[in-house]
Enzyme design. Sequence first.
Site, PDB file in Angstrom:
ATOM      1  N   CYS A  79       0.869  -1.178   0.000  1.00  0.00           N
ATOM      2  CA  CYS A  79       0.000   0.000   0.000  1.00  0.00           C
ATOM      3  C   CYS A  79       0.904   1.225   0.000  1.00  0.00           C
ATOM      4  O   CYS A  79       1.741   1.386   0.896  1.00  0.00           O
ATOM      5  CB  CYS A  79      -0.887  -0.019   1.241  1.00  0.00           C
ATOM      6  SG  CYS A  79      -1.866   1.484   1.435  1.00  0.00           S
ATOM      7  N   HIS A 191      -3.776   0.010  -6.149  1.00  0.00           N
ATOM      8  CA  HIS A 191      -5.038  -0.229  -6.851  1.00  0.00           C
ATOM      9  C   HIS A 191      -4.947   0.145  -8.338  1.00  0.00           C
ATOM     10  O   HIS A 191      -5.701  -0.374  -9.155  1.00  0.00           O
ATOM     11  CB  HIS A 191      -6.172   0.593  -6.233  1.00  0.00           C
ATOM     12  CG  HIS A 191      -6.743   0.025  -4.968  1.00  0.00           C
ATOM     13  ND1 HIS A 191      -6.063   0.017  -3.780  1.00  0.00           N
ATOM     14  CD2 HIS A 191      -7.950  -0.537  -4.715  1.00  0.00           C
ATOM     15  CE1 HIS A 191      -6.829  -0.533  -2.839  1.00  0.00           C
ATOM     16  NE2 HIS A 191      -7.978  -0.878  -3.382  1.00  0.00           N
TER      17      HIS A 191
HETATM   18  N1  DGL Z   1      -3.880   0.655  -2.435  1.00  0.00           N
HETATM   19  C1  DGL Z   1      -3.485   1.642  -1.497  1.00  0.00           C
HETATM   20  C2  DGL Z   1      -2.343   2.492  -1.934  1.00  0.00           C
HETATM   21  O1  DGL Z   1      -1.469   1.975  -2.598  1.00  0.00           O
HETATM   22  C3  DGL Z   1      -4.562   2.354  -0.726  1.00  0.00           C
HETATM   23  C4  DGL Z   1      -5.758   2.830  -1.419  1.00  0.00           C
HETATM   24  C5  DGL Z   1      -6.772   3.349  -0.428  1.00  0.00           C
HETATM   25  O2  DGL Z   1      -7.164   2.570   0.440  1.00  0.00           O
HETATM   26  O3  DGL Z   1      -7.133   4.517  -0.511  1.00  0.00           O
HETATM   27  O4  DGL Z   1      -2.236   3.644  -1.589  1.00  0.00           O
END
Ligand code: DGL
Length: 270
Positions: A79, A191
């Site tokens: 993340c 994402h």
């Molecule tokens: N997938 C995550 C990132 O790389 C977090 C996305 C989210 O929960 O806002 O920041």
Amino acid sequence: MPPEADPRARAIAVFDSGVGGLTVLAALRRRLPREDLVYLGDTARVPYGTRSPQVVTRYALNNARFLGGFSPKLLVVACNTVSAVALPALEAALTVPVLGVVEPGAAAAAALRGGHVGVIGTAGTIRSGAYQAALGRVAPGVRVTAAACPLFVPLAEEGWTAGEIPVRVAHRYLDGLVASGIDTLVLGCTHYPLLRAPIAQVVGPRVRLVDSAEAVAEAAGARLSRDGLARGEGAGADRMFVTDLGGDFGALARAFLGRPIPPPEVVDIS
Ligand code: DGL
């Protein structure tokens, strides 16, 4: 859970706020086929990108504590938002080595030697300035233009990754970056690779896309080899946990990973 006697047999733990980290999980599986992977998607509390650094740090510590129950040999923070704001807190709280995605992503962008790098991510990641700082270290003098794209995360979580709506949203976020003359675009949220097709369509073939998933999988492999912790034999297994199963995580995960996965187990980590 008793830790494996042989530290090489322990799992790699991976977490994200939701389905985004599966892009990293897929890269880890390709690069490290012998390793067991334990994934946690904090689907009860997604999105992280709109929250304060304090709250993101608290969630990250919760997730790490849960995954610590598996006595992992490495924790991969799949993340960018957590990597951008909570890595020092995780490193201070844990004894297991922690790998984030921002440094490998910045290094992968620098390797392309472009002159003007665009970075897209959540509001929290962009506000933190973590990519701007990391690129400043590995590619000094390169121009960096950053933009938050908050609607990409709910689109990915919905599995709405192709067609007119994501393309229109991508135009809204990316037209300005393209007009500013970027030659490289870092997908600074795990994402976003799920929306690679509409993003690529909007930025066009002259802008190279950088996804930190491969880079972090490479860094994980290097770290395990360096520490003598790589597993030498066998086929790795996956375990999936989520903190809520309101949406169809299993179906999305199967679609994104392109292979059958064990059904996710729901856990209460609060
Ligand atoms: N997938 C995550 C990132 O790389 C977090 C996305 C989210 O929960 O806002 O920041």
